[in-house]
Design an enzyme around this catalytic site. Structure first.
Site, PDB file in Angstrom:
ATOM      1  N   ARG A  84       1.117  -1.295  -0.211  1.00  0.00           N
ATOM      2  CA  ARG A  84      -0.311   0.034   0.496  1.00  0.00           C
ATOM      3  C   ARG A  84       0.363   0.901  -0.547  1.00  0.00           C
ATOM      4  NH1 ARG A  84      -4.861   0.180   2.026  1.00  0.00           N
ATOM      5  NH2 ARG A  84      -5.228  -2.011   0.390  1.00  0.00           N
ATOM      6  N   HIS A  94       7.287   6.398  10.293  1.00  0.00           N
ATOM      7  CA  HIS A  94       6.409   6.564   9.511  1.00  0.00           C
ATOM      8  C   HIS A  94       6.117   7.965   9.256  1.00  0.00           C
ATOM      9  CE1 HIS A  94       4.799   5.237   6.236  1.00  0.00           C
ATOM     10  NE2 HIS A  94       3.982   4.061   6.557  1.00  0.00           N
TER      11      HIS A  94
END
Ligand SMILES: [Zn+2]
Lengths: 301, 148
Positions: free
Chosen positions: A49, A127
């Protein structure tokens, strides 16, 4: 900004600049042309993704993508060091986007190469593109980041995404509800940091009573593996499944977010309500990543 | 000053109050040159520490940077620079702002434990005895550190 490795490196000003550029690129992507630029995706873990979101971002601005996904069949499997692999990739491309299971991998690579490096996840550490797209999504759906009431729901103990989001929102005077099973509470060092920053928060084990108060409900997955015994998992799992009925008393502006993929923590009957915003969130990721790639490639106007 | 059971030195450096048993590790960090004359004292009695180790280096004045590199394993060490048998300068060790290649990151998932590379830990005076790994960004106290 030479690289994007950790939210800790970003000033509030820089975050605002990226948010503004993402909004501007969403309106008019034709203002930027990344043709003849090559993005190298170095993905030591699949994370399809995230990789496809970056690829879409790059390609929609006219750029090209080369990718290494997983290590099987690559020089890495033959024992090549991370530094060597990165140095070669730097000769093939203009920017590296990397995902790695070891914490600090992206920082290390950024010290080894002369081109910009984007951290697309390093183990349990950072992230930053997820954090930035979450901020962009909240800003877009609420019109502001200031003074919002947010419920972070689910696995708050191991959830890197919610930890990072809590820090990313800190400069904007949020009010948090941390909603989780007792065994998956927000770690105390993060609660201490928030207290030191003067951020107000309340810990809850159920969501129902706070639904009418909140602007954002950020839901994350509760994984069975996180529970010491199966029985406890079975006991709590249903308490954290959001369905349309639970949202009846929500404010008009309330939006439900989720980093996706969801398993069953948001019922599909929420999808057709005005509160569902997780698919928009996924789309916003493309605009935010376009802003990041454009800025690091020195193409931002 | 209390009498020491090793010979006084004319010029050089004395490092006192090293925790007993750590003198060799301190020397491994300081890496004496082949021309340095080094005296090691082990298990001296000390009021504050019960037992302590001592190092004297004849003919060499350690810089504050060199001295600070032992701060993690000898946090309470006292350093005296000796000139003509007199204490010319006294200092305490302080954890340096940046510690390169001296310790292993205790986080098993840290990239420094997976790749052939040098560890770097950063430290702010305001953080007391806490150090942050430059790579995995985790914070550890000096006592948790594993020395190379
Ligand atoms: Zn580390």
């Amino acid at each position: 900004m030479k690289h994007l490795i950790s939210m800790r490196d970003l000033s509030a000003d820089k975050i605002v600049q990226l948010l503004e550029l993402a909004a501007s690129l969403e309106k008019d992507p034709s203002q930027i042309d990344l043709s003849r630029k090559v993005m190298a995706a170095m993905f030591y873990e699949a994370s399809t993704r995230t990789r496809m979101s970056f690829e879409s971002a790059m390609k929609r601005l006219g750029g090209e993508v080369i990718a290494m996904v997983g290590t099987s069949g690559t020089s890495v499997e033959k024992g090549e060091t991370l530094a060597d692999t990165a140095k070669i990739m730097a000769r093939y491309s203009d920017i590296i986007v990397m995902r790695h299971p070891n914490e600090g991998a992206a920082r290390y690579v950024s010290e080894q190469v002369d081109i910009p490096v984007v951290n697309a996840g390093d183990g349990a550490n950072q992230h930053p593109t997820q954090s930035l797209l979450d901020l962009y999504t909240i800003l877009k759906s609420q019109g502001t980041l200031e003074g919002l009431k947010l419920a972070l729901v689910g696995d708050l103990k191991y959830g890197r995404t919610v930890h990072s989001l809590a820090y990313a929102l800190a400069p904007f005077k949020p009010e948090f509800y941390f909603v989780s099973p007792k065994s998956l509470k927000m770690p105390s060092h993060i609660l201490n940091d928030l207290t030191n920053k003067g951020i107000s928060f309340r810990e809850k084990t159920t969501i129902e009573n706070i639904v009418p108060e909140i602007d954002i409900m950020y839901v994350t997955r509760i994984q069975r593996e996180r529970f010491p015994d199966r029985e406890e998992y079975e006991k709590v799992k249903n308490a954290y499944i959001i369905n349309a009925n639970m949202l009846k008393k929500a404010k008009d502006n309330m939006k439900v977010l989720h980093p996706l993929p969801r398993v069953n923590e948001i019922s599909t009957d929420v999808d057709s309500t005005q509160y569902a915003y997780y698919f928009d969130q996924a789309e916003n990721g493309v605009y935010m990543r376009q802003a990041i790639l454009t800025t690091l490639l020195g193409e931002a106007k | 000053m209390k009498e020491l059971k090793v010979d006084p030195i004319k010029n050089g450096t004395v490092i006192d109050h090293i925790p007993a048993g750590r003198v060799q590790r301190v020397l491994a960090i300081l890496k004496p040159r082949s021309t340095d004359i080094v005296m090691m004292g082990m298990n001296f009695s000390s009021r504050a520490m019960k037992k302590k180790d001592i190092i004297k280096i004849e003919g060499r004045e350690l810089t504050q940077n060199e001295v600070n590199s032992i701060a993690l394993i000898a946090p309470h060490a006292k350093v005296s620079i000796i000139r003509e048998y007199q204490v010319a300068q006294k200092s305490r060790v302080e954890i340096p702002n940046c510690i390169e290649g001296l310790v292993v990151c205790p986080n098993p998932k840290c990239i420094t434990n997976a790749e052939p590379m040098v560890t770097i830990f950063n430290h702010n005076e305001s953080e007391g005895r806490e150090l942050t790994c430059q790579y995995c960004e985790r914070v550890f106290t000096a006592d948790e550190m594993i020395h190379i």
